[in-house]
Design a protein around this motif. Structure first.
Motif, short mmCIF file in Angstrom:
data_model
loop_
_atom_site.label_atom_id
_atom_site.label_comp_id
_atom_site.label_asym_id
_atom_site.label_seq_id
_atom_site.Cartn_x
_atom_site.Cartn_y
_atom_site.Cartn_z
N UNK A 39 -61.36 -7.08 44.33
CA UNK A 39 -61.72 -8.43 43.64
C UNK A 39 -62.52 -8.47 42.47
N UNK A 40 -63.60 -7.42 42.62
CA UNK A 40 -64.85 -7.13 41.77
C UNK A 40 -64.04 -6.91 40.43
N UNK A 41 -63.04 -5.91 40.46
CA UNK A 41 -62.66 -5.41 38.97
C UNK A 41 -61.53 -6.60 38.61
N UNK A 42 -60.73 -7.40 39.28
CA UNK A 42 -60.28 -8.44 39.00
C UNK A 42 -60.97 -9.44 38.16
N UNK A 43 -61.92 -9.90 38.83
CA UNK A 43 -62.81 -10.76 38.36
C UNK A 43 -63.49 -10.29 36.84
N UNK A 44 -63.93 -9.11 36.97
CA UNK A 44 -64.60 -8.46 35.75
C UNK A 44 -63.41 -8.55 34.76
N UNK A 45 -62.07 -8.17 34.89
CA UNK A 45 -60.98 -8.32 33.87
C UNK A 45 -60.88 -9.66 33.25
N UNK A 46 -60.91 -10.61 34.48
CA UNK A 46 -60.83 -12.14 34.12
C UNK A 46 -61.73 -12.62 33.13
N UNK A 47 -62.81 -12.05 33.40
CA UNK A 47 -64.17 -12.51 32.46
C UNK A 47 -63.96 -11.94 31.01
N UNK A 48 -63.41 -10.54 30.94
CA UNK A 48 -63.30 -9.89 29.64
C UNK A 48 -62.29 -10.63 28.79
N UNK A 49 -61.19 -10.99 29.58
CA UNK A 49 -59.97 -11.50 28.64
C UNK A 49 -60.16 -13.10 28.59
N UNK A 50 -60.74 -13.50 29.39
CA UNK A 50 -61.15 -14.87 29.26
C UNK A 50 -61.83 -15.27 27.81
N UNK A 51 -62.63 -14.45 27.55
CA UNK A 51 -63.66 -14.35 26.54
C UNK A 51 -62.92 -14.30 25.35
N UNK A 52 -61.82 -13.81 25.16
CA UNK A 52 -60.84 -13.47 24.08
C UNK A 52 -60.08 -14.80 23.73
N UNK A 206 -73.48 -7.80 38.87
CA UNK A 206 -74.12 -7.78 40.21
C UNK A 206 -72.77 -6.99 41.00
N UNK A 207 -71.81 -7.62 40.79
CA UNK A 207 -70.71 -6.82 41.56
C UNK A 207 -70.62 -5.37 41.43
N UNK A 208 -70.51 -5.12 39.95
CA UNK A 208 -70.65 -3.56 39.79
C UNK A 208 -71.64 -2.77 40.50
N UNK A 209 -72.70 -3.39 40.51
CA UNK A 209 -74.05 -2.68 41.57
C UNK A 209 -73.63 -2.64 42.90
#
Length: 508
Positions: A39-52, A206-209
């Motif tokens: 879930x953490x890495x999926x949400x991170x990917x969502x955020x990075x792609x969403x910004x594009x 925070x998730x990555x921490x």
């Protein structure tokens, strides 16, 4: 190109490795924890792609504030972002294989979060273009390294399901971007399209921490170093210990994605195919505003909702994973390994490869105002489902083919698709203006149709192509050596145990 750095002259009794049911083995982490990691890495990917893609929603505001006349110049924000992701993938994916996933995630997401700030406060378009490049370079860690993380913690038999769950983020990010960005721009202005992403990026950091290291070679290297330090005995070692100095090692790891992209037939053809599919997907984020805002005069928020067809298609592909898994499992096992061959996953890509141009061509001929708006949105369903399936199962095919160096294979793929995905949208405004929406859409649909033979060839002959791969053959040979060594160690341990029992009986 060696798969691992193994020194067989060392004492096998001092090798540091994972034991049976070892809680330190990432694949033995508790199920709930592995679910959280996905879930953490999926949400991170969502955020990075969403910004594009959320950037596209604020383009009208940018043009007004900075007095930009050319739509092509305004679209450059997508180009610099995707090129930044391409450069970042080449750097960060190999670094994760050298130092582990966690330190790369932490450094990258902290930088990504901070680099959104100058974009939100920018006084010129040039500032935005430059800073988005470096922000994307940092954010690319969530795209290039996350599949490696999923592969690290999930056994092979459940990997397709795990990839499907993870892909909810990156596959819906392009859709969520303009959907959220459209309403945010309409009611709060273009600068808030940056602040929303910055909030999400802070959550991701925070998730990555909270995540532990998942890369097995990095864990074993750390264990061996810790054992040497604690005991003062330099004989402790792991098969992943590197013997090269930093800069030669860095050069080797940074060059690996390019070497694989240029020498491995699997990488060459899949890079071409996925890059074209990805570029046309991003061309859609230029075409949809032209069609729905320009021709149908929809508001920015409503134009964002027009992407729901693509989003529904992506969800359909993910929800159908149990059915797809049965289709894959129905293939005949490989007589050598006894497992389902990786080409079984390509069968799904073959179906997806047909869905994409079908959806694209339907959209092309129904997007004008003389046809009801629901029809082009529905056309996005097969288009979105096809794109999602290609992304999941083509990536899974690369992971299965290249094992421990999957991150490098995916990084090379990311470079190709990001560069083409960043440049093709620049042609979108002029192409749609010159050819009209019907023929412009048809042109890209025919291009996708022309590349359909690639997955079909790999489905039929992929096993032959894999056998001729130097890298895959090297990996297989190394794996067999390690298994042989492990069997010898087990046999020796059994003999020692028997000798000990006999000795104890004689003493009695």
């Amino acid at each position: 190109m060696a798969v691992v750095t193994t020194t067989y002259t060392r004492d096998p009794g001092f090798e540091v490795d994972f034991g049976d049911d070892d809680p330190g083995d990432p694949k033995n982490y508790p199920l709930w924890y592995r679910g959280c990691c996905i879930f953490f890495v999926s949400f991170g990917a969502l955020t990075a792609v969403l910004y594009s893609t959320s950037y596209t929603s604020g383009i009208p505001g940018l043009k007004v504030e900075f007095n930009i006349k050319s739509q092509t110049v305004a679209v450059l924000g997508i180009t610099t972002y995707l090129i930044g992701m391409a450069v970042g993938s080449v750097i960060l994916a190999p670094l994760s294989e050298m130092y582990g996933r966690r330190p790369i995630y932490l450094g990258a997401m902290f930088s990504f979060c901070i680099l959104i700030l100058p974009c939100g406060l920018a006084k010129s378009l040039s500032t935005i273009l430059i800073v988005r490049f470096f922000g994307a370079l940092a954010g690319s860690a969530m795209i290039s390294n996350a599949p490696g993380t999923v592969s690290d913690i999930v056994p092979e038999e459940h990997r397709a399901l795990a990839f499907s769950i993870w892909s909810l983020g990156p596959m819906n990010g392009p859709v969520v971007g303009p959907l959220v960005g459209g309403f945010v721009f309409q009611y709060m202005g273009w600068r808030w399209t940056n602040w929303v992403v910055m909030i999400c990026a802070g959550v991701v950091f925070i998730m990555m921490c909270l995540m532990k290291e998942t890369y097995a070679p990095a864990i074993l290297r750390q264990r061996a170093a810790k054992r040497r330090k604690e005991t003062g005995d330099p004989r402790w070692w792991s098969r992943y210990d590197e013997k090269k100095k930093l800069w030669p090692l860095l050069k080797m790891n940074l060059s690996r994605p390019f070497i694989m992209a240029c020498t491995e037939p699997i990488c060459i053809f899949w890079n071409i195919y996925i890059a074209v599919v990805y570029a046309i997907l991003y061309l859609g984020f230029v075409a949809y505003p032209i069609v729905f805002s320009g021709l149908r005069h929809w508001s920015p928020g409503m134009t964002g909702l027009s992407y729901t067809g693509i989003g529904i298609g992506s969800l359909v592909a993910i929800v159908c994973e149990p059915l797809i898994r049965r289709m894959i499992a129905a293939h005949k096992p490989d007589p050598v390994t006894g497992k389902i061959p990786p080409e079984a996953m390509v069968s799904i890509v073959c179906i997806a490869a047909i869905c994409i141009p079908v959806g694209q061509i339907i959209f092309a001929w129904t997007c004008t105002p003389n046809v009801h708006w629901i029809v082009p949105i529905i056309a996005g369903i097969p288009f979105g489902a096809g794109n999602c399936a290609v992304f999941i199962y083509a990536s899974n095919y690369l992971v299965h083919s290249y094992g421990i160096y999957a991150a490098s294979a995916l990084a090379g793929n990311s470079v190709f698709r990001s560069v083409l995905g960043g440049t093709l949208p620049l042609a979108g405004p002029k192409m749609y203006e010159t050819l009209g929406p019907n023929w412009a859409g048809t042109l890209v649909g025919l291009l996708e149709l022309a590349l359909v033979p690639i997955p079909f060839v790999f489905y039929k002959y992929g096993h032959v192509i894999r056998k001729k791969s130097v890298l895959i053959s090297s990996m297989q040979a190394d794996k067999e050596k390690l298994e042989k060594k492990k069997r010898k160690m087990e046999e020796r341990a059994e003999r020692q145990e028997k000798e000990l029992v006999v000795s104890e009986k004689m003493e009695v």
